[in-house]
Motif scaffolding. Structure first.
Motif, PDB file in Angstrom:
ATOM      1  N   VAL A  47      22.286 -58.578  -5.340  1.00 27.48           N
ATOM      2  CA  VAL A  47      21.163 -57.791  -5.859  1.00 27.48           C
ATOM      3  C   VAL A  47      19.823 -58.368  -5.371  1.00 27.48           C
ATOM      4  O   VAL A  47      18.891 -57.624  -5.058  1.00 27.48           O
ATOM      5  N   ASP A  48      19.743 -59.687  -5.235  1.00 29.56           N
ATOM      6  CA  ASP A  48      18.491 -60.296  -4.738  1.00 29.56           C
ATOM      7  C   ASP A  48      18.149 -59.754  -3.357  1.00 29.56           C
ATOM      8  O   ASP A  48      17.000 -59.448  -3.048  1.00 29.56           O
ATOM      9  N   SER A  49      19.175 -59.634  -2.536  1.00 25.93           N
ATOM     10  CA  SER A  49      18.952 -59.123  -1.179  1.00 25.93           C
ATOM     11  C   SER A  49      18.645 -57.616  -1.209  1.00 25.93           C
ATOM     12  O   SER A  49      17.756 -57.131  -0.501  1.00 25.93           O
ATOM     13  N   LEU A  50      19.379 -56.859  -2.069  1.00 24.24           N
ATOM     14  CA  LEU A  50      19.144 -55.406  -2.160  1.00 24.24           C
ATOM     15  C   LEU A  50      17.693 -55.121  -2.538  1.00 24.24           C
ATOM     16  O   LEU A  50      17.074 -54.171  -2.048  1.00 24.24           O
ATOM     17  N   LYS A  51      17.146 -55.969  -3.386  1.00 24.76           N
ATOM     18  CA  LYS A  51      15.782 -55.734  -3.872  1.00 24.76           C
ATOM     19  C   LYS A  51      14.733 -55.854  -2.772  1.00 24.76           C
ATOM     20  O   LYS A  51      13.614 -55.381  -2.931  1.00 24.76           O
ATOM     21  N   LEU A  52      15.129 -56.491  -1.687  1.00 26.13           N
ATOM     22  CA  LEU A  52      14.172 -56.641  -0.578  1.00 26.13           C
ATOM     23  C   LEU A  52      14.204 -55.427   0.354  1.00 26.13           C
ATOM     24  O   LEU A  52      13.445 -55.356   1.322  1.00 26.13           O
ATOM     25  N   SER A  53      15.114 -54.508   0.070  1.00 24.49           N
ATOM     26  CA  SER A  53      15.277 -53.361   0.979  1.00 24.49           C
ATOM     27  C   SER A  53      14.627 -52.097   0.413  1.00 24.49           C
ATOM     28  O   SER A  53      15.035 -51.582  -0.631  1.00 24.49           O
ATOM     29  N   GLY A  54      13.647 -51.581   1.111  1.00 26.44           N
ATOM     30  CA  GLY A  54      13.014 -50.312   0.727  1.00 26.44           C
ATOM     31  C   GLY A  54      14.024 -49.182   0.738  1.00 26.44           C
ATOM     32  O   GLY A  54      13.963 -48.256  -0.079  1.00 26.44           O
ATOM     33  N   ASP A  55      14.997 -49.257   1.678  1.00 27.06           N
ATOM     34  CA  ASP A  55      16.019 -48.202   1.761  1.00 27.06           C
ATOM     35  C   ASP A  55      16.823 -48.114   0.465  1.00 27.06           C
ATOM     36  O   ASP A  55      17.167 -47.025   0.001  1.00 27.06           O
ATOM     37  N   VAL A  56      17.138 -49.279  -0.112  1.00 25.45           N
ATOM     38  CA  VAL A  56      17.954 -49.297  -1.336  1.00 25.45           C
ATOM     39  C   VAL A  56      17.156 -48.697  -2.503  1.00 25.45           C
ATOM     40  O   VAL A  56      17.646 -47.842  -3.240  1.00 25.45           O
ATOM     41  N   TRP A  57      15.904 -49.132  -2.655  1.00 23.16           N
ATOM     42  CA  TRP A  57      15.072 -48.561  -3.726  1.00 23.16           C
ATOM     43  C   TRP A  57      14.968 -47.045  -3.570  1.00 23.16           C
ATOM     44  O   TRP A  57      15.104 -46.290  -4.527  1.00 23.16           O
ATOM     45  N   THR A  69      25.835 -46.948   6.811  1.00 25.35           N
ATOM     46  CA  THR A  69      24.675 -47.835   6.677  1.00 25.35           C
ATOM     47  C   THR A  69      23.514 -47.069   6.050  1.00 25.35           C
ATOM     48  O   THR A  69      23.578 -45.847   5.896  1.00 25.35           O
ATOM     49  N   TYR A  70      22.451 -47.800   5.728  1.00 26.38           N
ATOM     50  CA  TYR A  70      21.278 -47.135   5.163  1.00 26.38           C
ATOM     51  C   TYR A  70      20.716 -46.117   6.153  1.00 26.38           C
ATOM     52  O   TYR A  70      19.987 -45.197   5.766  1.00 26.38           O
ATOM     53  N   ALA A  71      21.067 -46.286   7.446  1.00 29.82           N
ATOM     54  CA  ALA A  71      20.581 -45.327   8.443  1.00 29.82           C
ATOM     55  C   ALA A  71      21.437 -44.062   8.473  1.00 29.82           C
ATOM     56  O   ALA A  71      20.924 -42.967   8.722  1.00 29.82           O
ATOM     57  N   THR A  72      22.750 -44.183   8.206  1.00 32.22           N
ATOM     58  CA  THR A  72      23.622 -43.010   8.342  1.00 32.22           C
ATOM     59  C   THR A  72      23.968 -42.355   7.009  1.00 32.22           C
ATOM     60  O   THR A  72      24.535 -41.267   6.986  1.00 32.22           O
ATOM     61  N   ALA A  73      23.665 -43.016   5.913  1.00 35.88           N
ATOM     62  CA  ALA A  73      23.962 -42.419   4.594  1.00 35.88           C
ATOM     63  C   ALA A  73      22.656 -42.174   3.851  1.00 35.88           C
ATOM     64  O   ALA A  73      21.748 -42.992   3.898  1.00 35.88           O
ATOM     65  N   VAL A  74      22.564 -41.048   3.187  1.00 31.72           N
ATOM     66  CA  VAL A  74      21.368 -40.740   2.397  1.00 31.72           C
ATOM     67  C   VAL A  74      21.822 -40.262   1.025  1.00 31.72           C
ATOM     68  O   VAL A  74      22.871 -39.616   0.906  1.00 31.72           O
ATOM     69  N   ILE A  82      31.288 -46.631   1.182  1.00 37.24           N
ATOM     70  CA  ILE A  82      30.634 -47.931   1.006  1.00 37.24           C
ATOM     71  C   ILE A  82      29.448 -47.979   1.964  1.00 37.24           C
ATOM     72  O   ILE A  82      29.596 -47.741   3.170  1.00 37.24           O
ATOM     73  N   VAL A  83      28.294 -48.248   1.395  1.00 33.02           N
ATOM     74  CA  VAL A  83      27.058 -48.190   2.176  1.00 33.02           C
ATOM     75  C   VAL A  83      26.417 -49.578   2.162  1.00 33.02           C
ATOM     76  O   VAL A  83      26.268 -50.189   1.105  1.00 33.02           O
ATOM     77  N   SER A  84      26.033 -50.058   3.340  1.00 28.22           N
ATOM     78  CA  SER A  84      25.397 -51.369   3.409  1.00 28.22           C
ATOM     79  C   SER A  84      24.390 -51.390   4.554  1.00 28.22           C
ATOM     80  O   SER A  84      24.144 -50.350   5.169  1.00 28.22           O
ATOM     81  N   LYS A  85      23.832 -52.583   4.854  1.00 31.30           N
ATOM     82  CA  LYS A  85      22.813 -52.557   5.904  1.00 31.30           C
ATOM     83  C   LYS A  85      23.432 -52.519   7.290  1.00 31.30           C
ATOM     84  O   LYS A  85      22.791 -52.127   8.242  1.00 31.30           O
ATOM     85  N   LYS A  86      24.687 -52.967   7.423  1.00 31.02           N
ATOM     86  CA  LYS A  86      25.370 -52.801   8.707  1.00 31.02           C
ATOM     87  C   LYS A  86      26.857 -52.543   8.489  1.00 31.02           C
ATOM     88  O   LYS A  86      27.391 -52.848   7.422  1.00 31.02           O
ATOM     89  N   LEU A  87      27.503 -52.009   9.506  1.00 29.63           N
ATOM     90  CA  LEU A  87      28.925 -51.681   9.399  1.00 29.63           C
ATOM     91  C   LEU A  87      29.766 -52.952   9.458  1.00 29.63           C
ATOM     92  O   LEU A  87      29.296 -53.987   9.915  1.00 29.63           O
ATOM     93  N   GLY A  88      31.005 -52.838   9.004  1.00 38.38           N
ATOM     94  CA  GLY A  88      31.933 -53.958   9.104  1.00 38.38           C
ATOM     95  C   GLY A  88      32.237 -54.560   7.743  1.00 38.38           C
ATOM     96  O   GLY A  88      32.029 -53.934   6.698  1.00 38.38           O
ATOM     97  N   ALA A  89      32.733 -55.821   7.760  1.00 43.96           N
ATOM     98  CA  ALA A  89      33.186 -56.460   6.515  1.00 43.96           C
ATOM     99  C   ALA A  89      31.998 -56.900   5.659  1.00 43.96           C
ATOM    100  O   ALA A  89      31.009 -57.415   6.165  1.00 43.96           O
TER     101      ALA A  89
END
Ligand code: HDE
Length: 692
Positions: free
Chosen positions: A606-616, A586-591, A565-572
């Motif tokens: 998805v609205d929030s994901l779209k704001l992240s260059g890492d996700v795109w 996280t987007y920093a540790t997973a590629v 599970i990959v997200s912008k920060k670790l935890g719940a």
């Protein structure tokens, strides 16, 4: 001795250091391992500090010379079992009984790089297996390609000098993309077959668990009656043969240089063994000359369509090492380690190897007693008159260490008939003493052409791109030109396509016109496919669709895969229904390059994901590398297909992109079906018009 017995044999030498007080190497108790002995708290260190001297002296000598080739490797323990007894073919005891479990140790490796180099470089992979049999150790010291670059061991130092980093500046590391390698290739047409494999996806395995192994040389199987058959050894991975793509492999080299090592370690650690079937290609002695190539020539394979591979047993790797140095680094393989029932042929590459391995191990492992290191010790007694030497471990008692002797009644005695003993196959040999290559070794282009003809469109494209990359890295234009000229002998379209990318045309008329023969078994498109042990990245932020998440993760687990599970920060991370899951990357540790697939559930996140260059970037990169992409509900708007498709792709642009059409379960099934397909090359592949 079975697998457990080998484990308990090694146990004798295993020290757990779990408790107890510190001692010196002489067993003297040590009260302080933090401060050296000084004359006063601020005074000079005293030379009498034997505890300090011993600790630092040992540290100073903790490294041994790395292997001159195959320096970077990863090892694992396991066992081998034959499917049915093979005594009609060979008297080798470990192949005589399906009940017999023979312990093995395997070391996979790259060839050119040094010990600390990255795993995913473009290179041949070593595939060395040591069987601890009841009749002594037997090694198949093979590679993941069925042929070699050269025909005679005399050329090995030249080949390796050429491919290793250049001597003036020690660059480049672990790469054949430089002048000296291609200079050597252009002067040695016999390298062309292995060069074709090296430029193909086979040089970028997805995993050690997903590559074939080959003994390369022709060997002999000899039965109890003294009759023999020629044999080629194959290892076939149960998961099929799979590769990375070049852009991905290069990025993994930076993001996770231990990618293959980690993959093997973690899969075994999780309880899933790596499995390979042993295959034989057999040839009757009277058929020795029936092909248009010489079976002693190690630059030639036996097409599987002409000589089928018979699966005779299975190897299971199920245990990681306890100590990398003691086992993986100190293991010593040697093609000369054979047991009764397996014998050599006159392949001039094999003959040279029979000398080289012990010779190199004498200096790498520091003397003639490396067979006594636990990982190299046979599981049967060693009994002879060899004595002394550096690092002798046994205390050889008694007055006699020569033969014949009367003082010890001639013991140890020469093995009698009926005792397991090696008897060389009595091949008749005659000929003039001469330094030359057999005329039957002269065709260097038919099999490279066969390899090219057997490739699918995307494999051909990979090969052309690889040649353009490697030659593009050469500084001297004349070297590029020479290789393009050579390629014209393999296939005119190949030479032209490579030349186009380099601004060159083949300058010479081809020497040969190879036969238009293809061997479908050589294309990786025809391999087994499975979602087992695949890895999916699941991208979520607060507000993801729980039902889709549950359906897809359950389907992945059912299929034998895994996910992060990959997200912008670790935890719940919380779902739309407020339930939570734990995020481990996280987007920093997973590629994306270290995953086989990406899944993004639908939901408000998805609205929030779209704001992240890492996700795109994550999704677009997975798309570029032909991976499966699962997009639930609102996440369908993240699909790269429409945004980055080129005119050439047409309807194929969306291949392997699975969009949820409403219900979560069918979507999950479709996702697994796409994952099982492995890569979706049709997505971006512009198939070249290539004539056979
Ligand atoms: Fe090797 N090779 N090799 N090689 N080779 C070594 O032995 C050599 C060749 C292979 O994981 C060395 O202990 C010569 C073919 C593997 O420890 C050395 C020739 C094949 C490994 C050596 C060849 C191989 C080695 C270096 C040309 C595939 C790693 C360290 C005649 C069938 C084993 C060592 C491990 C290692 C010599 C060609 C496979 C120097 C002279 C062909 C898998 O002895």
């Amino acid at each position: 001795m079975n697998e457990t017995q080998k484990q308990s044999d090694l146990e004798k030498d295993r020290v757990h250091h779990a408790e107890g007080f510190l001692t010196t190497n002489q067993g003297v108790g040590v009260s302080n391992t933090d401060d050296s002995l000084k004359a006063g708290g601020r005074g000079p260190t005293l030379i009498e500090d034997f505890i300090f001297r011993e600790k630092v002296t040992h540290f100073d000598h903790e490294r041994i010379p790395e292997r001159i080739v195959h320096a970077r490797g990863s090892g694992a323990h396991g066992f081998f079992q034959v499917y049915k007894e093979l005594s009609n073919l060979t008297k080798a005891h470990f192949l005589s009984d399906p009940e017999l479990v023979t312990p093995v140790f395997v070391r996979f490796s790259t060839v050119a790089g040094s010990r600390g180099s990255a795993d995913t470089v473009r290179d041949v992979r070593g595939f060395a297996v040591k069987f601890y049999t009841q009749e002594g150790n037997y090694d198949i010291v093979g590679n993941n390609m069925p042929i070699f670059f050269i025909q005679d061991a005399m050329k090995f130092p030249d080949l390796i000098h050429a491919v290793k980093p250049e001597p003036n500046n020690e660059m480049p590391q672990a790469a054949s993309a430089h002048d000296t390698f291609w200079d050597f290739v252009s002067g040695m047409p016999e390298t062309m077959h292995n060069v074709m494999w090296l430029m193909s996806p086979r040089a970028l395995p997805r995993s050690f668990r997903m590559m074939e192994g080959f003994g390369i040389h022709t060997f002999r199987l000899v039965n109890a009656q003294g009759a023999f058959k020629f044999v080629k050894f194959h290892w076939k991975p149960l998961l099929g043969v799979h590769s990375l793509v070049w852009d991905e492999a290069q990025k993994i080299s930076g993001k996770d240089p231990d990618f293959h090592r980690r993959d093997l370690w973690e899969t075994i650690q999780s309880g899933t063994p790596a499995e390979y079937e042993l295959g034989f290609q057999l040839l009757d002695p009277e058929d020795e000359f029936k092909f248009d190539f010489d079976i002693l020539d190690p630059t030639k394979l036996w097409p599987e369509e002409l000589v089928p591979v018979q699966k005779v047993g299975k190897m299971t790797l199920n245990r990681n090492v306890d100590n990398f140095f003691a086992e993986t680094e100190q293991v010593a393989f040697c093609p000369a380690n054979v047991v009764p029932g397996i014998d050599f042929t006159n392949d001039p590459l094999l003959q040279g190897r029979l000398f080289s391995y012990v010779d190199t191990q004498l200096s790498r492992l520091g003397g003639p007693n490396f067979h006594q290191i636990p990982i190299n010790r046979p599981v049967v007694p060693v009994n002879n008159n060899q004595r002394d030497g550096i690092h002798r471990m046994t205390i050889d008692a008694g007055q006699t260490h020569y033969h014949p002797n009367t003082l010890n009644s001639n013991q140890p005695h020469s093995a009698h008939q009926g005792e397991p003993r090696f008897e060389h196959y009595q091949e008749k040999v005659e000929g003039n003493v001469i330094r030359e290559r057999s005329a039957s070794f002269r065709d260097h282009f038919s099999q490279p052409a066969m390899f090219w003809n057997s490739m699918s469109g995307h494999e051909k494209e990979h090969i052309v791109d690889a040649f353009r990359f490697e030659l593009g890295k050469c500084q001297k234009v004349c070297i590029r030109q020479n290789v393009v000229n050579l390629l014209a002998n393999v296939n005119a379209d190949l030479a032209k396509a490579v030349g186009d990318g380099l601004g060159l045309n083949p300058e010479m008329k081809p020497l040969a016109s190879p036969k238009p023969f293809a061997s479908p078994a050589l294309s990786m498109d025809n391999t087994a496919k499975s979602p087992k042990t695949s890895k999916t990245a699941i991208i979520v932020e607060n507000g993801f669709d729980r039902a889709e998440y549950d359906a897809v993760t359950a389907a992945i687990i059912r299929a034998g895969g895994g996910f992060d599970i990959v997200s912008k920060k670790l935890g719940a991370v919380s779902a739309v229904d407020k339930s939570t899951i734990e995020c481990g990357k996280t987007y920093a540790t997973a590629v994306s390059v270290v995953y086989d697939a990406v899944f993004v559930p639908g939901g408000a996140h998805v609205d929030s994901l779209k704001l992240s260059g890492d996700v795109w970037h994550f999704i677009d990169e997975a798309y570029k590398h032909y991976k499966t992409i699962g997009l639930g509900g609102e996440a369908s708007s993240l699909s790269p297909a429409e945004r980055i498709k080129s005119a050439a792709q047409g309807d194929n642009a969306a291949a392997g992109i699975v969009i949820c059409g409403g219900k979560a379960e069918p979507f999950a099934d479709e996702f697994i079906a796409a994952l099982t397909q492995d890569r979706h090359f049709q997505r971006g592949c512009v198939v070249m018009a290539v004539s056979a």
